[in-house]
Scaffold this motif. Structure first.
Motif, PDB file in Angstrom:
ATOM      1  N   PRO A  71       0.818  -1.228   0.000  1.00  0.00           N
ATOM      2  CA  PRO A  71       0.000   0.000   0.000  1.00  0.00           C
ATOM      3  C   PRO A  71       0.851   1.277   0.000  1.00  0.00           C
ATOM      4  N   VAL A  72       2.003   1.242   0.697  1.00  0.00           N
ATOM      5  CA  VAL A  72       2.892   2.409   0.705  1.00  0.00           C
ATOM      6  C   VAL A  72       3.463   2.644  -0.687  1.00  0.00           C
ATOM      7  N   LEU A  73       3.868   1.562  -1.346  1.00  0.00           N
ATOM      8  CA  LEU A  73       4.424   1.664  -2.689  1.00  0.00           C
ATOM      9  C   LEU A  73       3.411   2.260  -3.656  1.00  0.00           C
ATOM     10  N   PHE A  74       2.174   1.771  -3.597  1.00  0.00           N
ATOM     11  CA  PHE A  74       1.152   2.268  -4.512  1.00  0.00           C
ATOM     12  C   PHE A  74       0.729   3.693  -4.170  1.00  0.00           C
ATOM     13  N   THR A  75       0.824   4.061  -2.892  1.00  0.00           N
ATOM     14  CA  THR A  75       0.508   5.436  -2.515  1.00  0.00           C
ATOM     15  C   THR A  75       1.498   6.407  -3.150  1.00  0.00           C
ATOM     16  N   PHE A  76       2.788   6.104  -3.041  1.00  0.00           N
ATOM     17  CA  PHE A  76       3.801   6.973  -3.640  1.00  0.00           C
ATOM     18  C   PHE A  76       3.736   6.937  -5.162  1.00  0.00           C
ATOM     19  N   SER A  77       3.410   5.781  -5.729  1.00  0.00           N
ATOM     20  CA  SER A  77       3.283   5.682  -7.177  1.00  0.00           C
ATOM     21  C   SER A  77       2.124   6.549  -7.677  1.00  0.00           C
ATOM     22  N   SER A  78       0.969   6.457  -7.009  1.00  0.00           N
ATOM     23  CA  SER A  78      -0.183   7.270  -7.394  1.00  0.00           C
ATOM     24  C   SER A  78       0.081   8.745  -7.182  1.00  0.00           C
TER      25      SER A  78
END
Length: 222
Positions: free
Chosen positions: A185-192
């Motif tokens: 979820p952290v990875l996708f948050t920064f990606s988004s």
């Protein structure tokens, strides 16, 4: 010749096959995750910029020269794009569900599930984006500034929840062992957030040449 693995439908409407198959998602659910995350990222950046520098007033709260690039026309353009992206993402989700009424059923009859969390944060993010976009586009001066500040703060919280939901959604499915990583979820948050920031920067390219440099500088500093 080996038979292809059977196809099933998930609780969130995504089409998927068992571990022996190849396809996990329909293209519509992939577009939903990308468009929803990008729109939420752009909304969070714009709402944060306006919340910090009070651009709905006559003068910014912090009298720094580079904040003058955050004009109402730029906010209107950026919020319109983020609202459109979120709406398209929601449309892709409804298309993938096959029966759009399922989405509204989840809202009316919530359960303790990832699907319910995602449905609520997505709906709330779309509403906040539409509200802020309407104010910026039509210059609705009768709405109290405090109400705008509250909605902007709420938009940031819901925006980050929508971005994180992409990772939570994948982790909950469990098809791929790597998806069970708590950092997903952290990875996708920064990606988004990075996609949303690039979308906001693209909106800055349509500003007047004399303001474009200050605006890009302002966004980079934020």
């Amino acid at each position: 010749k080996a038979k292809r693995a059977p196809e099933t439908r998930g609780t969130s409407g995504e089409r998927k096959r068992n571990r022996g198959g190849e396809k996990v998602f329909d293209s519509s659910i992939v577009w939903y995750l990308f468009l929803g995350g990008t729109g939420a990222g752009a909304l969070s950046v714009l709402a944060g910029a306006d919340l910090l520098f009070w651009r709905h007033g006559e003068r910014p709260a912090r009298h720094l020269a580079w904040t003058t690039g955050l004009t109402r026309s730029f906010l209107a353009r950026g919020l319109a794009v983020s609202t459109m992206l979120l709406a398209l993402g929601a449309l892709c989700l409804l298309t993938d569900l096959g029966h759009p009424e399922r989405f509204f059923y989840v809202l009316v009859h919530p359960t303790a599930s990832v699907l319910t969390f995602g449905s609520y944060v997505l709906a709330g993010t779309v509403l906040c984006a539409a509200f802020l976009c309407s104010i910026a586009l039509f210059n609705l001066t009768r709405i109290p500034a405090l109400a705008i500040r509250i909605v902007e703060a709420l938009a940031i919280v819901l925006g980050f929840c929508t971005m994180a939901y992409t990772g939570v959604f994948l982790a909950d499915i469990g098809f791929v062992a790597l998806w069970g990583n708590p950092l997903l979820p952290v990875l996708f948050t920064f990606s988004s957030l990075s996609c949303g920031t690039m979308c906001v920067l693209a909106c800055a390219l349509f500003e007047a040449p004399e303001r474009k440099g200050r605006l890009v500088d302002a966004l980079v500093r934020i």
